[in-house]
Design an enzyme around this catalytic site. Sequence first.
Site, short mmCIF file in Angstrom:
data_model
loop_
_atom_site.label_atom_id
_atom_site.label_comp_id
_atom_site.label_asym_id
_atom_site.label_seq_id
_atom_site.Cartn_x
_atom_site.Cartn_y
_atom_site.Cartn_z
N LYS A 263 0.55 -1.10 -0.15
CA LYS A 263 0.13 -0.33 0.06
C LYS A 263 0.60 1.15 -0.05
O LYS A 263 1.77 1.24 1.01
CB LYS A 263 -1.18 0.02 1.34
CG LYS A 263 -2.13 1.03 1.19
CD LYS A 263 -3.03 1.28 2.72
CE LYS A 263 -3.29 2.09 2.93
NZ LYS A 263 -4.17 2.16 4.36
N ASP A 268 -2.17 10.04 4.38
CA ASP A 268 -3.68 9.77 4.13
C ASP A 268 -4.94 10.61 4.92
O ASP A 268 -4.88 10.53 6.52
CB ASP A 268 -3.89 8.64 5.31
CG ASP A 268 -5.54 7.83 5.16
OD1 ASP A 268 -6.35 8.35 4.52
OD2 ASP A 268 -5.43 6.74 5.22
N LYS A 275 -10.31 12.40 8.67
CA LYS A 275 -9.45 12.46 9.81
C LYS A 275 -9.68 13.57 11.49
O LYS A 275 -9.39 14.43 11.13
CB LYS A 275 -8.59 11.57 9.97
CG LYS A 275 -8.20 10.46 9.31
CD LYS A 275 -6.78 9.95 8.79
CE LYS A 275 -6.33 8.44 8.67
NZ LYS A 275 -7.39 7.72 9.56
N ASP A 286 1.64 5.99 5.86
CA ASP A 286 0.52 4.83 5.07
C ASP A 286 1.15 4.25 3.52
O ASP A 286 0.51 4.11 2.84
CB ASP A 286 -0.66 6.17 4.62
CG ASP A 286 -1.75 4.84 5.35
OD1 ASP A 286 -1.08 4.31 5.62
OD2 ASP A 286 -2.64 5.12 4.65
N ASP A 345 -11.84 7.08 3.84
CA ASP A 345 -11.22 6.91 4.68
C ASP A 345 -11.07 5.43 5.04
O ASP A 345 -9.88 4.83 5.04
CB ASP A 345 -11.20 7.18 6.19
CG ASP A 345 -9.63 7.41 7.23
OD1 ASP A 345 -8.87 7.69 6.23
OD2 ASP A 345 -10.26 7.48 8.04
N GLU A 347 -9.69 3.57 1.97
CA GLU A 347 -9.19 4.01 0.77
C GLU A 347 -8.29 2.66 0.48
O GLU A 347 -8.05 2.63 -0.60
CB GLU A 347 -8.35 5.18 0.87
CG GLU A 347 -6.78 5.74 0.89
CD GLU A 347 -6.77 5.12 2.80
OE1 GLU A 347 -7.85 4.78 3.09
OE2 GLU A 347 -5.69 5.15 2.86
N ARG A 349 -7.77 -0.31 1.02
CA ARG A 349 -8.06 -1.44 -0.10
C ARG A 349 -8.91 -0.91 -1.36
O ARG A 349 -9.13 -2.14 -1.97
CB ARG A 349 -9.56 -2.18 1.52
CG ARG A 349 -10.44 -0.77 1.25
CD ARG A 349 -11.79 -1.24 1.86
NE ARG A 349 -10.84 -0.84 3.99
CZ ARG A 349 -11.75 -1.46 4.58
NH1 ARG A 349 -12.76 -1.78 4.77
NH2 ARG A 349 -11.10 -0.74 6.08
N1 BES Z 1 -3.96 4.11 6.65
C1 BES Z 1 -5.53 4.17 7.93
C2 BES Z 1 -5.15 3.05 9.09
C3 BES Z 1 -5.07 3.24 10.33
C4 BES Z 1 -5.59 3.83 11.62
C5 BES Z 1 -2.62 3.05 10.48
C6 BES Z 1 -4.84 4.34 12.55
C7 BES Z 1 -2.65 3.93 11.37
C8 BES Z 1 -3.47 4.06 12.42
C9 BES Z 1 -6.53 3.38 6.98
O1 BES Z 1 -6.32 3.93 5.64
C10 BES Z 1 -7.95 4.50 7.64
O2 BES Z 1 -7.96 5.50 8.12
N2 BES Z 1 -8.80 2.85 7.75
C11 BES Z 1 -9.76 3.41 8.41
C12 BES Z 1 -11.08 2.14 7.95
C13 BES Z 1 -12.27 2.88 8.74
C14 BES Z 1 -13.13 4.10 7.93
C15 BES Z 1 -13.10 1.79 7.43
C16 BES Z 1 -9.29 3.17 10.44
O3 BES Z 1 -9.17 1.77 10.68
O4 BES Z 1 -10.04 3.71 11.06
ZN ZN Z 2 -4.47 4.45 5.11
MN MN Z 3 -7.51 5.50 5.63
#
Ligand code: BES
Ligand code: ZN
Ligand code: MN
Length: 494
Positions: A263, A268, A275, A286, A345, A347, A349
């Site tokens: 990825k 992000d 966020k 990210d 968010d 994104e 996947r």
């Molecule tokens: N890059 C983030 C994952 C992440 C979040 C890594 C916090 C480290 C700390 C990913 O893109 C993300 O934002 N995931 C969301 C998914 C949700 C919206 C279903 C998450 O984990 O909150």
């Molecule tokens: Zn992300």
């Molecule tokens: Mn995200």
Amino acid sequence: MPLVVTHRVADIVAVKTPLLIIPVAKGALPPSLAALDRISEGALGRCWAAGDFTGVKDETALLYPGGNGPERVLLVGIGDADQASAATLRRAAAIGGKKARSLGAPAAAVAYLRDVAPRVPTGRAAQSLAEGVPFGAWHFPDLKRPPESPKPAFERCELIIDAADAEFGAGVTRGNAIGAGQALTRGLQVLPSNTCTPEFVAARAREIAARHGFTVTVLDRAAIAKAGMQALLAVAQGSALEPRFVILEYRGSTAAPVVLVGKGVTFDTGGISIKPAQSMEDMKFDMSGAAAVLGTFEALGALKPNQHVIGLIPLCENMPSGTAYKPGDVVGSHLGKTIEVVNTDAEGRLILADALSWARQYTPAAVIDCATLTGAIVVGLGHTASGLMGTDQALVRAVLAAGEAADERVWELPLWDDYRELIKSDIADMKNSGGRAAGSITAGWFLKEFAEGYPWAHVDIAGTAYADRETPTQVKGPTGVMVRLFAEFLLART
Ligand code: BES
Ligand code: ZN
Ligand code: MN
């Protein structure tokens, strides 16, 4: 300049070095240190007698032995000798490397005492020590003005063994290759997103490929559109920066390839589902999966195993803007499946989905993706282990074994059919988020929808890619996780 680790046969008392690092097991002063104790006029013995050093894990003592050998000696405790593993030695070497750097030693040596970890084969021990020293020494002073300290850089390290041993040399070569790969990964992870853009990462891929003679292709926005990677395009459309899609190929054999996918979201923000401001700056990391794939290729260039490896790296920024994709949008994908975007968010996947679908054309022997994919994995496993999911038990077992060998722990989560329900969409083939429940597993299930026709495993490194505090073995910051695991995985297939 990356730290270079060499090795030579010598008696440790005669090694002229600013710092001699000695991993030492729990117990009395070992017989292998008797000569060093003599030339230091009993300084080591006094250290034990005073109870200042007993060899328990992570304990250290710094001594100035005098004489014509090492200027300084750093004893590093490793605990019970018969419990000591390759990971134990790597850890001790990292503690030593960190100290060498903070002392400002331009060079150091590590003593390999055969009685210190009797269960670890010599080659493994050498590899671990060679990986550990640069791991511990890593830091990132480049953006300080003026430079933080005038101390000389730590540039050379030699491993000292008492008698010639071919396995030891081979281990040092492996450790150096993997250590350099991991340093490259960390150097990319740490960069802020105003430097580390999709094109910047792509340029780095080209540079690595040129240096090692790999094939590299970089798709720009137009080529990505032509290829039909609509999910990647959707995430990228909110950013002023163009996305990139990097394809790297190392052809050490003509067999079906292993495809590594990383990825590469260079920042992000969450997009329109933005966020909170708190810690948002951390989201420059990210692209840690992308960086891990590049670091693995850096290692492959030196290891040259008889393996066929392809790296796929989707790169973009996730930004909110007037052109950004929005919650409720339905987007297409390279595979053709439709996706309802319920949260912009989620994104990672989306961009991985297109890369996983692209991978089908190689009829791969295995595909492994790694990604800072979910906050939920940090809740579940903390910063200790990465989350593992997959469709093929043999592949999952091989990834677990590689994680064990690399001491980059992974823990399997189930991809049972029950969880598929959670990403059902009313109007599209699936939605991109299943909400809070089983957040890492629903993300895995989403990816599984696109990993068609080959054995596939997914590693969620959101909790392991960055250290949120200083530890005995590293400064606060990037860990380079997955480079050692990928390298062990590929070496185990040779
Ligand atoms: N890059 C983030 C994952 C992440 C979040 C890594 C916090 C480290 C700390 C990913 O893109 C993300 O934002 N995931 C969301 C998914 C949700 C919206 C279903 C998450 O984990 O909150
Ligand atoms: Zn992300
Ligand atoms: Mn995200």
